[in-house]
Design a protein around this motif. Structure first.
Motif, PDB file in Angstrom:
ATOM      1  N   ILE A 160      -4.549   5.625   1.948  1.00  0.00           N
ATOM      2  CA  ILE A 160      -3.114   5.459   1.987  1.00  0.00           C
ATOM      3  C   ILE A 160      -2.484   5.820   0.467  1.00  0.00           C
ATOM      4  O   ILE A 160      -3.087   5.477  -0.469  1.00  0.00           O
ATOM      5  N   GLU A 192       1.704  -1.291  -3.556  1.00  0.00           N
ATOM      6  CA  GLU A 192       0.257  -1.165  -3.550  1.00  0.00           C
ATOM      7  C   GLU A 192      -0.387  -2.603  -3.821  1.00  0.00           C
ATOM      8  O   GLU A 192      -1.512  -2.904  -2.908  1.00  0.00           O
ATOM      9  N   LEU A 251      -0.058  -4.159  -0.102  1.00  0.00           N
ATOM     10  CA  LEU A 251      -1.147  -3.516   0.650  1.00  0.00           C
ATOM     11  C   LEU A 251      -2.380  -4.092   0.507  1.00  0.00           C
ATOM     12  O   LEU A 251      -3.371  -4.431   1.440  1.00  0.00           O
ATOM     13  N   VAL A 305      -7.933  -3.388   2.935  1.00  0.00           N
ATOM     14  CA  VAL A 305      -7.278  -2.483   1.883  1.00  0.00           C
ATOM     15  C   VAL A 305      -7.877  -2.652   0.661  1.00  0.00           C
ATOM     16  O   VAL A 305      -7.809  -3.876   0.056  1.00  0.00           O
TER      17      VAL A 305
END
Length: 178
Positions: A144, A158, A161, A167
């Motif tokens: 991503i 960031e 996520l 992630v």
């Protein structure tokens, strides 16, 4: 001279700024930038007649809407300092109106429906249809990329996520500059 006066004012060097603004006002009693600096830069004892001078400058035919906005904010500060709050509020309202009027004509109000249409077109254009072996194997990690200009919220995105257990944050990469 005015840019230098403004620089001195920004740096807190009031005496130097006052001297240069004073020179500008000596050469041109309706120097808009120097007049607009008057409520904050000049001492109270030298501000006699300032409100009248600011009103005269605002009404000057050569004053642009941007000049009137700057002078109007100065008038509001001067009236506020005198305790004339009603007139100060009116001056600020007029200055805000002139400030908006002096903005670039391309500046328009936010149109949610138009923005949704643009976003839908972008999604339809940019979203690829997965094909090949990578599309079939959902168990493999997929990158991503969070891209953005400085101070645009990309680091926050960031971090949000990375709060998901599936992630992992990669940090800032120098991949694109290379």
């Amino acid at each position: 001279m005015l840019n230098l006066a403004n620089l001195h004012e920004d740096r807190g060097q009031r005496e130097e700024a006052r001297a240069l603004y004073g020179q500008a006002l000596t050469h041109d009693p309706l120097c808009f930038l120097a007049l607009a600096a008057s409520p904050t830069c000049f001492p109270r004892r030298t501000r006699r007649g300032l409100v009248a001078r600011l009103r005269e400058a605002i009404g000057a035919p050569e004053a642009s809407t941007a000049d009137r906005a700057q002078l109007g904010f100065a008038l509001g500060r001067a009236l506020d300092a005198k305790g004339d709050y009603g007139d100060a509020f009116s001056a600020y309202q007029a200055a805000n109106r002139d400030s908006r009027a002096s903005a670039l004509p391309a500046v328009v109000r936010y149109d949610r429906a138009a923005q949704e249409q643009v976003t839908d077109r972008l999604i339809a254009t940019v979203t690829p249809t997965p094909v090949g072996p990578a599309a079939a194997d959902a168990s493999k990690p997929r990158p991503i990329f969070v891209c953005g200009m400085f101070r645009s919220g990309s680091t926050l995105t960031e971090q949000l996520l990375a709060g998901h257990p599936a992630v992992a944050a990669g940090g800032e990469l120098d991949l694109l500059p290379r």
